[in-house]
Design a protein around this motif. Structure first.
Motif, mmCIF file in Angstrom:
data_model
loop_
_atom_site.group_PDB
_atom_site.id
_atom_site.type_symbol
_atom_site.label_atom_id
_atom_site.label_comp_id
_atom_site.label_asym_id
_atom_site.label_seq_id
_atom_site.Cartn_x
_atom_site.Cartn_y
_atom_site.Cartn_z
ATOM 1 N N VAL A 60 4.491 -4.490 3.425
ATOM 2 C CA VAL A 60 3.108 -4.086 3.156
ATOM 3 C C VAL A 60 3.153 -2.642 2.649
ATOM 4 C CG1 VAL A 60 0.835 -3.638 4.168
ATOM 5 C CG2 VAL A 60 2.202 -5.576 4.970
ATOM 6 N N ILE A 61 2.606 -2.381 1.475
ATOM 7 C CA ILE A 61 2.607 -1.012 0.925
ATOM 8 C C ILE A 61 1.430 -0.233 1.500
ATOM 9 C CG2 ILE A 61 2.630 0.397 -1.177
ATOM 10 C CD1 ILE A 61 5.103 -1.419 -0.824
ATOM 11 N N TRP A 62 0.226 -0.794 1.401
ATOM 12 C CA TRP A 62 -0.939 -0.242 2.099
ATOM 13 C C TRP A 62 -1.917 -1.378 2.331
ATOM 14 C CZ3 TRP A 62 -3.491 -1.613 -2.122
ATOM 15 C CH2 TRP A 62 -3.047 -1.206 -3.370
ATOM 16 N N THR A 67 -0.778 13.317 -7.108
ATOM 17 C CA THR A 67 0.057 14.523 -7.189
ATOM 18 C C THR A 67 0.704 14.827 -5.845
ATOM 19 O OG1 THR A 67 0.076 16.883 -7.756
ATOM 20 C CG2 THR A 67 -1.903 16.083 -6.690
ATOM 21 N N HIS A 68 1.784 15.639 -5.909
ATOM 22 C CA HIS A 68 2.397 16.171 -4.692
ATOM 23 C C HIS A 68 2.039 17.639 -4.539
ATOM 24 C CE1 HIS A 68 5.719 13.012 -4.889
ATOM 25 N NE2 HIS A 68 4.998 12.798 -3.808
ATOM 26 N N ASP A 69 1.417 18.194 -5.580
ATOM 27 C CA ASP A 69 1.199 19.628 -5.610
ATOM 28 C C ASP A 69 -0.052 20.001 -4.818
ATOM 29 O OD1 ASP A 69 2.031 22.226 -6.698
ATOM 30 O OD2 ASP A 69 0.059 22.158 -7.624
ATOM 31 N N ASP A 96 -0.632 9.996 -13.325
ATOM 32 C CA ASP A 96 0.440 9.814 -12.331
ATOM 33 C C ASP A 96 1.320 11.065 -12.318
ATOM 34 O OD1 ASP A 96 2.060 8.802 -10.408
ATOM 35 O OD2 ASP A 96 2.824 7.122 -11.595
ATOM 36 N N GLU A 97 1.156 11.881 -11.289
ATOM 37 C CA GLU A 97 1.909 13.136 -11.123
ATOM 38 C C GLU A 97 1.977 13.946 -12.427
ATOM 39 O OE1 GLU A 97 5.453 12.974 -8.818
ATOM 40 O OE2 GLU A 97 4.726 11.270 -7.662
ATOM 41 N N PRO A 98 0.836 14.407 -12.916
ATOM 42 C CA PRO A 98 0.844 15.144 -14.188
ATOM 43 C C PRO A 98 1.630 16.443 -14.104
ATOM 44 C CG PRO A 98 -1.302 15.319 -13.106
ATOM 45 C CD PRO A 98 -0.500 14.307 -12.343
ATOM 46 N N SER A 127 1.179 -5.876 -0.992
ATOM 47 C CA SER A 127 2.521 -6.055 -0.408
ATOM 48 C C SER A 127 3.485 -6.479 -1.504
ATOM 49 C CB SER A 127 2.524 -7.183 0.633
ATOM 50 O OG SER A 127 1.450 -7.062 1.508
ATOM 51 N N PHE A 128 4.758 -6.226 -1.259
ATOM 52 C CA PHE A 128 5.806 -6.832 -2.071
ATOM 53 C C PHE A 128 6.627 -7.665 -1.103
ATOM 54 C CE2 PHE A 128 4.962 -2.961 -4.629
ATOM 55 C CZ PHE A 128 4.627 -3.588 -5.831
ATOM 56 N N GLY A 129 6.559 -8.986 -1.185
ATOM 57 C CA GLY A 129 7.219 -9.851 -0.204
ATOM 58 C C GLY A 129 6.646 -9.555 1.179
ATOM 59 N N SER A 146 6.113 10.774 -0.188
ATOM 60 C CA SER A 146 6.821 9.899 -1.129
ATOM 61 C C SER A 146 6.924 8.485 -0.578
ATOM 62 C CB SER A 146 8.232 10.427 -1.362
ATOM 63 O OG SER A 146 8.164 11.584 -2.123
ATOM 64 N N GLY A 147 6.723 7.540 -1.433
ATOM 65 C CA GLY A 147 6.901 6.144 -1.060
ATOM 66 C C GLY A 147 5.719 5.507 -0.351
ATOM 67 N N THR A 148 4.596 6.216 -0.270
ATOM 68 C CA THR A 148 3.439 5.634 0.424
ATOM 69 C C THR A 148 2.604 4.742 -0.503
ATOM 70 O OG1 THR A 148 2.355 7.757 0.050
ATOM 71 C CG2 THR A 148 3.038 7.278 2.305
ATOM 72 N N GLY A 149 3.028 4.645 -1.746
ATOM 73 C CA GLY A 149 2.371 3.675 -2.627
ATOM 74 C C GLY A 149 1.265 4.242 -3.494
ATOM 75 N N LYS A 150 1.382 5.513 -3.857
ATOM 76 C CA LYS A 150 0.346 6.117 -4.708
ATOM 77 C C LYS A 150 0.410 5.531 -6.131
ATOM 78 C CE LYS A 150 2.015 10.229 -3.931
ATOM 79 N NZ LYS A 150 3.145 9.848 -3.053
ATOM 80 N N SER A 151 1.637 5.432 -6.668
ATOM 81 C CA SER A 151 1.770 4.849 -8.016
ATOM 82 C C SER A 151 1.357 3.377 -8.008
ATOM 83 C CB SER A 151 3.207 4.959 -8.523
ATOM 84 O OG SER A 151 3.588 6.306 -8.567
ATOM 85 N N VAL A 152 1.720 2.685 -6.936
ATOM 86 C CA VAL A 152 1.319 1.278 -6.807
ATOM 87 C C VAL A 152 -0.213 1.174 -6.805
ATOM 88 C CG1 VAL A 152 1.300 -0.694 -5.194
ATOM 89 C CG2 VAL A 152 3.439 0.508 -5.671
ATOM 90 N N PHE A 153 -0.868 2.148 -6.185
ATOM 91 C CA PHE A 153 -2.335 2.148 -6.143
ATOM 92 C C PHE A 153 -2.904 2.279 -7.564
ATOM 93 C CE2 PHE A 153 -6.501 4.256 -5.349
ATOM 94 C CZ PHE A 153 -7.091 3.230 -4.629
#
Ligand SMILES: Nc1ncnc2c1ncn2[C@@H]1O[C@H](COP(=O)(O)OP(=O)(O)OP(=O)(O)O)[C@@H](O)[C@H]1O
Length: 309
Positions: free
Chosen positions: A18-20, A198-200, A165-167, A13-15, A39-46
């Motif tokens: 909850v991200i996941w 990835t999003h691809d 991260d999203e190569p 979480s951030f504050g 987008s925004g589901t927290g993949k990079s955060v993971f």
């Protein structure tokens, strides 16, 4: 031979946001896994949490018997050496040429001589197809080359785990195809554990052994590629088809009645098309034993496909 990463009950979480939560999965040693999600589901955060750059509130990340979430900064620094990370834009230093960018981790973290560094840098540049570009500055080369330079840099410390991260972001479809082949070939050559965000969808169908999907602050599914590609889980099917009908909305989730109506209208008869064959290492790339099992499994799927057609 890469190492296994075992994630259990992980929550970030951030504050109050909850991200996941309660994410559990095992990235098998030496295999390629892909993490998908809107987008925004927290993949990079993971990814950042796995490498210890962000601290989770709950759960564990076990690598070689050690829980990363419980390590002191000094021990975490040691475990981080197992990781190579390819950031979205390659994260190269703009004022350094490619040679110095790729040599940077070796000069920073090892006591190797300049001649040994030269041997390693040129070997990794060769692996990613960048021989001859040593003196170029990041600003003078294409996005695809920058990614490959970032990948060479991620390889110099011989990591057991590589996080991407999203190569494929910002690359044209041909460059994406080359990059996918490079990822598969590298995995066969160095046998490290790969996790790719990835999003691809096309890449996600072709490249990995395993696929995971994050949505609504949860890991909806994580498992072998074929299982996800043929799954009836509505979120998984919607995402892998890249369509509007289904539980994933533009900004937030949709209400249940609307989703039910949309799903009832979809013609899902083309199940068989989803058995995309796994992208195999190119000719001349030595394949570790698991590739034989993959090739046998793919051949079996193709036979079933032909029989069912
Ligand atoms: N350091 C941070 N502090 C506060 N919030 C953050 C921080 N890093 C990420 N977030 C929030 O976490 C959420 C998930 O971000 P993240 O970048 O991981 O998503 P993503 O799934 O990788 O998205 P995309 O596919 O668009 O790259 C976002 O709402 C973002 O604003």
């Amino acid at each position: 031979m890469g190492v296994e990463i075992c994630v259990e009950g992980l929550t970030k979480s951030f504050g109050h946001q909850v991200i996941w939560q309660d994410v559990s999965l095992t990235l098998p040693a030496g295999e390629v896994s892909v993490m998908l999600g809107p987008s925004g589901t927290g993949k990079s955060v993971f990814l950042k949490t796995l490498v210890g750059l962000l601290k989770p509130e709950r759960g564990s990340i076990t690598i070689q018997g050690r829980d990363l979430t419980k390590l002191r900064e000094r021990d975490l620094y040691e475990v981080r050496k197992l990781f190579g990370v390819l950031f979205q834009d390659g994260a190269l230093f703009g004022s350094m040429n490619l040679y110095d960018n790729i040599a940077f981790p070796l000069r920073e973290h090892t006591r190797k001589s300049e001649s040994e560094i030269r041997r390693i840098v040129l070997e990794k540049m060769d692996m990613v197809g960048l021989v001859g570009a040593e003196r170029k500055l990041p600003g003078e080369i294409s996005g695809g080359m920058r990614k490959r330079a970032g990948l060479a840099r991620a390889l110099v410390l011989d990591p057991e785990i590589i996080l991407f991260d999203e190569p494929d972001s910002g690359l044209d479809p041909v460059r994406v195809a080359y990059l996918n082949q490079l990822i598969v070939d590298l995995n066969a050559q160095i046998d490290a554990t790969f996790l790719i965000v990835t999003h691809d969808i096309a890449s996600a169908r072709l490249v990995p052994d395993n696929i995971g999907l994050l949505f609504r602050r949860e890991l909806v599914m994580f498992g072998p590629r074929e299982e996800l590609l043929t799954s009836d889980e509505p979120v998984v099917r919607q995402f892998l088809h890249g369509r509007m009908q289904g539980p994933i909305g533009m900004a937030e989730e949709k209400d249940a009645a609307q989703v039910e109506q949309e799903l009832a209208q979809i013609d899902d008869s083309a199940h068989v098309q989803e058995r995309t064959p796994r992208l195999l290492p190119g000719p001349g790339v030595a394949r570790p034993p698991r590739w034989e099992a993959i090739a046998r499994r793919e051949a079996r799927l193709r036979q079933e496909e032909v029989a069912g057609a």
